[in-house]
Design an enzyme around this catalytic site. Structure first.
Site, mmCIF file in Angstrom:
data_model
loop_
_atom_site.group_PDB
_atom_site.id
_atom_site.type_symbol
_atom_site.label_atom_id
_atom_site.label_comp_id
_atom_site.label_asym_id
_atom_site.label_seq_id
_atom_site.Cartn_x
_atom_site.Cartn_y
_atom_site.Cartn_z
ATOM 1 N N ASP A 1 -0.393 5.045 1.248
ATOM 2 C CA ASP A 1 -0.658 5.987 2.594
ATOM 3 C C ASP A 1 -0.500 5.062 3.780
ATOM 4 O O ASP A 1 -1.362 3.958 3.819
ATOM 5 C CB ASP A 1 -1.962 6.718 2.343
ATOM 6 C CG ASP A 1 -1.899 7.564 1.208
ATOM 7 O OD1 ASP A 1 -1.305 8.814 1.537
ATOM 8 O OD2 ASP A 1 -2.438 7.202 0.133
ATOM 9 N N ASP B 1 0.753 -1.118 0.024
ATOM 10 C CA ASP B 1 0.002 -0.220 -0.066
ATOM 11 C C ASP B 1 0.836 1.282 0.022
ATOM 12 O O ASP B 1 2.131 1.242 0.017
ATOM 13 C CB ASP B 1 -0.859 -0.080 1.113
ATOM 14 C CG ASP B 1 -1.636 1.365 1.322
ATOM 15 O OD1 ASP B 1 -2.469 1.604 0.569
ATOM 16 O OD2 ASP B 1 -1.661 1.752 2.648
#
Length: 256
Positions: A18, A16
């Protein structure tokens, strides 16, 4: 981890963006990647089958907030939960569904009618995110927004993706699990690691387990979201911990 270390050429490292490669900050436009991450990912990319960033962000935004990522060998960015793909300097994606444009037009008056201060809209092009982190009562604002945003999404054939002080309206039919599964099959992966921090990453955790491959799930831990930590094989301390883990893995590949 044994499978990844013994056969790195068959390993896909999925991440991922953020909260995993970049810290969570009040303004998502300023969520710049961890300064050591591009170099560490480049080291990994020289050994593994692929490094894939799977994010709800547009692919171009992830690259803009991650200077140096474009130089990572073999990097693929699956943006908008997999609706969009960056690879080799090019972005490919289908046109956004009309429901996104309709939701874009209706969101400002809806938020205005609720009288919530500090709530902001992030236009992702193929999705709209409503952030409450900068408000006086982020949790209260999030609770107040859930029902009206769910109704707005339903009117325009969109779905709600909850996250850390954010509710996102996006097209149905794709999530990080679907994106990761398709990519593993495409590349003929023999092992997989996925690293995430938020509820949207649970689908990718499920995909790791459903793949039938030797796999490991890693949580970039925080006090805001505990569901991932409960499901992860490894929990590290935020982006600092993620980068340290990846650096240790890259170093292990070069040991005699």
């Amino acid at each position: 981890m044994e499978a990844i270390l013994s056969d790195p050429a068959g390993a896909v490292i999925g991440l991922d963006f953020d909260g995993t490669l970049s810290p969570i900050v009040p303004d998502p436009a300023k969520a710049v990647i961890h300064p050591e991450a591009p170099e560490v990912l480049a080291d990994l990319g020289a050994h593994v089958l692929a490094v894939a960033i799977v994010t709800g962000r547009p692919a171009a935004t992830a690259l803009e907030l991650g200077p140096g990522l474009a130089d990572v060998p073999g990097l693929v960015v699956l943006g908008h939960y997999g609706f969009e793909r960056w690879e080799g300097g090019r972005i490919s994606a289908p046109p956004p569904p009309p429901g996104v444009a309709r939701a874009r037009a209706e969101l400002p008056p809806l938020l205005g009618s609720l009288g919530l201060d500090g709530v902001t809209i992030e236009d992702k092009g193929r999705a709209m995110a409503v952030h409450t982190r900068r408000g006086a009562d982020p949790e209260g604002a999030l609770a107040l927004l859930r029902e009206p945003l769910a109704k707005l999404a339903a009117r325009h054939d969109l779905v709600i993706e909850p996250g850390r002080m954010v509710l996102e309206l996006r097209p149905p039919g794709m999530d990080k699990g679907h994106a990761l599964s398709a990519y593993l099959a495409e590349r003929g992966a023999r092992s997989v690691m996925f690293v995430g921090d938020d509820l949207g990453d649970l689908a990718a955790f499920d995909a790791v387990r459903a793949s039938g491959l030797p796999g490991v799930t890693v949580c970039s831990g925080s006090t805001e979201v505990t569901a991932l930590a409960e499901r992860a094989d490894i929990v590290v301390d935020g982006p600092d911990g993620v980068v340290a883990l990846l650096a240790e893995l890259a170093t292990a590949f070069t040991r005699p």
